[in-house]
Design a protein around this motif. Sequence first.
Motif, PDB file in Angstrom:
ATOM      1  N   ARG A  74      50.001  38.928  35.848  1.00 20.64           N
ATOM      2  CA  ARG A  74      51.416  39.145  35.506  1.00 20.64           C
ATOM      3  C   ARG A  74      51.603  40.631  35.209  1.00 20.64           C
ATOM      4  NH1 ARG A  74      56.370  37.767  33.668  1.00 20.64           N
ATOM      5  NH2 ARG A  74      57.093  38.776  31.758  1.00 20.64           N
ATOM      6  N   ASN A  75      52.590  41.231  35.864  1.00 16.75           N
ATOM      7  CA  ASN A  75      52.944  42.633  35.652  1.00 16.75           C
ATOM      8  C   ASN A  75      51.730  43.555  35.754  1.00 16.75           C
ATOM      9  OD1 ASN A  75      55.645  42.013  35.356  1.00 16.75           O
ATOM     10  ND2 ASN A  75      55.594  42.013  33.114  1.00 16.75           N
ATOM     11  N   GLU A  76      51.129  43.575  36.928  1.00 16.00           N
ATOM     12  CA  GLU A  76      49.939  44.392  37.187  1.00 16.00           C
ATOM     13  C   GLU A  76      50.183  45.387  38.323  1.00 16.00           C
ATOM     14  OE1 GLU A  76      47.520  44.436  35.322  1.00 16.00           O
ATOM     15  OE2 GLU A  76      47.248  42.495  34.358  1.00 16.00           O
ATOM     16  N   ALA A  77      51.389  45.950  38.387  1.00 17.84           N
ATOM     17  CA  ALA A  77      51.745  46.835  39.498  1.00 17.84           C
ATOM     18  C   ALA A  77      50.808  48.030  39.612  1.00 17.84           C
ATOM     19  CB  ALA A  77      53.187  47.315  39.335  1.00 17.84           C
ATOM     20  N   ALA A  78      50.292  48.517  38.482  1.00 15.89           N
ATOM     21  CA  ALA A  78      49.432  49.703  38.509  1.00 15.89           C
ATOM     22  C   ALA A  78      48.018  49.396  38.989  1.00 15.89           C
ATOM     23  CB  ALA A  78      49.377  50.332  37.114  1.00 15.89           C
ATOM     24  N   HIS A  79      47.654  48.120  39.033  1.00 16.20           N
ATOM     25  CA  HIS A  79      46.264  47.770  39.324  1.00 16.20           C
ATOM     26  C   HIS A  79      46.089  46.804  40.494  1.00 16.20           C
ATOM     27  CE1 HIS A  79      45.315  49.539  35.382  1.00 16.20           C
ATOM     28  NE2 HIS A  79      46.331  48.843  34.913  1.00 16.20           N
TER      29      HIS A  79
ATOM     30  N   TRP B 114      43.555  33.017  46.032  1.00 19.02           N
ATOM     31  CA  TRP B 114      44.805  32.476  45.504  1.00 19.02           C
ATOM     32  C   TRP B 114      45.165  33.240  44.234  1.00 19.02           C
ATOM     33  CZ3 TRP B 114      47.754  29.114  48.141  1.00 19.02           C
ATOM     34  CH2 TRP B 114      47.139  28.415  49.201  1.00 19.02           C
ATOM     35  N   ILE B 115      46.322  33.875  44.245  1.00 12.48           N
ATOM     36  CA  ILE B 115      46.791  34.669  43.111  1.00 12.48           C
ATOM     37  C   ILE B 115      48.030  33.993  42.533  1.00 12.48           C
ATOM     38  CG2 ILE B 115      47.597  36.919  42.323  1.00 12.48           C
ATOM     39  CD1 ILE B 115      46.108  38.154  44.680  1.00 12.48           C
ATOM     40  N   ALA B 116      47.933  33.580  41.263  1.00 15.82           N
ATOM     41  CA  ALA B 116      49.070  32.948  40.585  1.00 15.82           C
ATOM     42  C   ALA B 116      49.807  34.012  39.790  1.00 15.82           C
ATOM     43  CB  ALA B 116      48.579  31.829  39.664  1.00 15.82           C
ATOM     44  N   ASP B 117      50.983  34.385  40.248  1.00 16.16           N
ATOM     45  CA  ASP B 117      51.756  35.440  39.595  1.00 16.16           C
ATOM     46  C   ASP B 117      52.679  34.838  38.532  1.00 16.16           C
ATOM     47  OD1 ASP B 117      52.819  38.260  39.461  1.00 16.16           O
ATOM     48  OD2 ASP B 117      54.650  37.142  39.889  1.00 16.16           O
ATOM     49  N   GLY B 118      52.554  35.338  37.318  1.00 20.42           N
ATOM     50  CA  GLY B 118      53.344  34.828  36.197  1.00 20.42           C
ATOM     51  C   GLY B 118      54.743  35.400  36.151  1.00 20.42           C
ATOM     52  N   MET B 119      55.438  35.351  37.281  1.00 18.15           N
ATOM     53  CA  MET B 119      56.827  35.804  37.401  1.00 18.15           C
ATOM     54  C   MET B 119      56.953  37.284  36.996  1.00 18.15           C
ATOM     55  SD  MET B 119      57.233  32.816  38.345  1.00 18.15           S
ATOM     56  CE  MET B 119      58.886  32.961  38.993  1.00 18.15           C
ATOM     57  N   SER B 120      56.126  38.120  37.604  1.00 20.23           N
ATOM     58  CA  SER B 120      56.140  39.560  37.315  1.00 20.23           C
ATOM     59  C   SER B 120      57.492  40.177  37.642  1.00 20.23           C
ATOM     60  CB  SER B 120      55.053  40.264  38.130  1.00 20.23           C
ATOM     61  OG  SER B 120      53.762  39.818  37.765  1.00 20.23           O
TER      62      SER B 120
ATOM     63  N   ASP C  66      57.707  43.852  37.508  1.00 14.76           N
ATOM     64  CA  ASP C  66      57.418  45.285  37.553  1.00 14.76           C
ATOM     65  C   ASP C  66      57.043  45.773  38.949  1.00 14.76           C
ATOM     66  OD1 ASP C  66      54.948  44.083  37.839  1.00 14.76           O
ATOM     67  OD2 ASP C  66      53.906  45.537  36.575  1.00 14.76           O
ATOM     68  N   GLY C  67      57.263  44.953  39.966  1.00 13.72           N
ATOM     69  CA  GLY C  67      56.902  45.333  41.325  1.00 13.72           C
ATOM     70  C   GLY C  67      55.612  44.716  41.822  1.00 13.72           C
ATOM     71  N   THR C  68      54.922  43.964  40.954  1.00 15.76           N
ATOM     72  CA  THR C  68      53.671  43.321  41.359  1.00 15.76           C
ATOM     73  C   THR C  68      53.892  42.349  42.507  1.00 15.76           C
ATOM     74  OG1 THR C  68      52.746  43.497  39.124  1.00 15.76           O
ATOM     75  CG2 THR C  68      51.776  41.848  40.574  1.00 15.76           C
ATOM     76  N   ARG C  69      54.946  41.570  42.425  1.00 14.01           N
ATOM     77  CA  ARG C  69      55.204  40.541  43.441  1.00 14.01           C
ATOM     78  C   ARG C  69      55.445  41.165  44.814  1.00 14.01           C
ATOM     79  NH1 ARG C  69      56.475  35.532  41.164  1.00 14.01           N
ATOM     80  NH2 ARG C  69      57.821  34.933  42.897  1.00 14.01           N
ATOM     81  N   GLU C  70      56.136  42.266  44.836  1.00  8.16           N
ATOM     82  CA  GLU C  70      56.418  42.922  46.103  1.00  8.16           C
ATOM     83  C   GLU C  70      55.129  43.482  46.721  1.00  8.16           C
ATOM     84  OE1 GLU C  70      60.024  42.485  43.765  1.00  8.16           O
ATOM     85  OE2 GLU C  70      58.065  43.333  43.292  1.00  8.16           O
TER      86      GLU C  70
ATOM     87  N   ASP D 254      39.455  38.643  37.468  1.00 15.39           N
ATOM     88  CA  ASP D 254      40.489  39.222  36.609  1.00 15.39           C
ATOM     89  C   ASP D 254      40.888  40.578  37.173  1.00 15.39           C
ATOM     90  OD1 ASP D 254      41.839  39.255  33.782  1.00 15.39           O
ATOM     91  OD2 ASP D 254      40.861  41.210  33.993  1.00 15.39           O
ATOM     92  N   VAL D 255      42.171  40.901  37.110  1.00  8.53           N
ATOM     93  CA  VAL D 255      42.670  42.132  37.728  1.00  8.53           C
ATOM     94  C   VAL D 255      42.114  43.377  37.046  1.00  8.53           C
ATOM     95  CG1 VAL D 255      44.756  43.472  38.235  1.00  8.53           C
ATOM     96  CG2 VAL D 255      44.762  40.998  38.540  1.00  8.53           C
ATOM     97  N   HIS D 256      41.839  43.318  35.738  1.00  8.61           N
ATOM     98  CA  HIS D 256      41.397  44.492  34.986  1.00  8.61           C
ATOM     99  C   HIS D 256      39.877  44.641  34.967  1.00  8.61           C
ATOM    100  CE1 HIS D 256      45.175  46.002  33.168  1.00  8.61           C
ATOM    101  NE2 HIS D 256      45.583  44.783  33.459  1.00  8.61           N
ATOM    102  N   THR D 257      39.216  44.110  35.947  1.00  9.35           N
ATOM    103  CA  THR D 257      37.766  44.216  36.047  1.00  9.35           C
ATOM    104  C   THR D 257      37.397  44.785  37.406  1.00  9.35           C
ATOM    105  OG1 THR D 257      37.454  42.334  34.549  1.00  9.35           O
ATOM    106  CG2 THR D 257      35.601  42.904  35.965  1.00  9.35           C
TER     107      THR D 257
END
Length: 362
Positions: A10-15, A37-43, A45-49, A91-94
Amino acid sequence: MRISVIVPCRNEAAHIRAFCQSVAEQQLPAEVALEVWIADGMSNDGTREQLADWCASDARFHVIDNPGRIVSTGLNRCIAHATGDFIVRLDVHTVYAPDYIAQCLATWQATGADNVGGPWCAQGAQGKGGTVQRAVAAAFQSKWVSGGARSRDLTYNGEVDTVYLGAWPRSTFERFGGFDETLVRNQDDEHNLRIHQGGGRIWQSASIRSVYFPRSSKRDVFRQYRQYGYWKPFVMRKHGQAAALRHLVPGLFVAALLLCLMLMLLGAAVSYLLPPAADYRLAALWLAALGAGGLMALSALYGAAVFAVSTAISREAGRELWWHLPDVIAAYHFGYGLGSLQGWWDALVRRRPDPAFGRLTR
């Protein structure tokens, strides 16, 4: 063979783009097919795009909505869509070694465990601006701060009570179920506890390598671990036991400090209100002194321990970290301890979680 990678975000546009690139470049055996499979928590911040663009260029990647917006609901939605025989959580931050997924698969094939993973290795950014994050990472890795958790031991190979992230044969979820969606935090610990109670095995291999980038501010560490501490009692209540003794110690320590403070204030207030000749004034003064003495003793012991641990950590990780380590260590312990106390109150007395703890912190 097909491997399914599952990712809550969720909201990981920078990463997110760098993360997808790292997954796409994983080195896999020739006979292995990969789906992500990536489950997006209704981001918002541009992550979805960015994810939509990536999926359009790589058919192995798929995005699904996660209206629940928390990790447990996202993982379960991914598992429901996954078609692989083996499922790997990322995890996105790893940052992952190029053979991370291959080593997960090899470890499972060698051990037959119900969940496999590597050690939890934290690292901070280099340079002056990353000093606090490096202190957070160094404290995170210390056995004196983490309570000796084997998941922080970078060289340990063998059975553990929990493991970082995780990788499972599909049969694990068929046998033990998915993740508890009532938990905002600690859903992985609860699932691993369920595996243990059901007779399953969890295996850590040092060959499964990754690097996790923790929070970069002390305030964020406090908030994160207060949330971790808050949700742990709900796991314990559900299963009737603690996953490990180290999960209880921070809450007991903070409770002891608060009890001493209450005794001191109560005794001082009563002695002030009573006339000098009152029979109970001496007892009130004694109570105040007992509370003050206990508070001073516990604070002195903890302060000395933090000083010693900070010195030991800074000798290995860098002396420039020493000035931040006491605050970081306290943020870990007091955040978790205060969260635990509130969690126990809500779990045992209110019998329901506080909605204020229902949102993930980052």
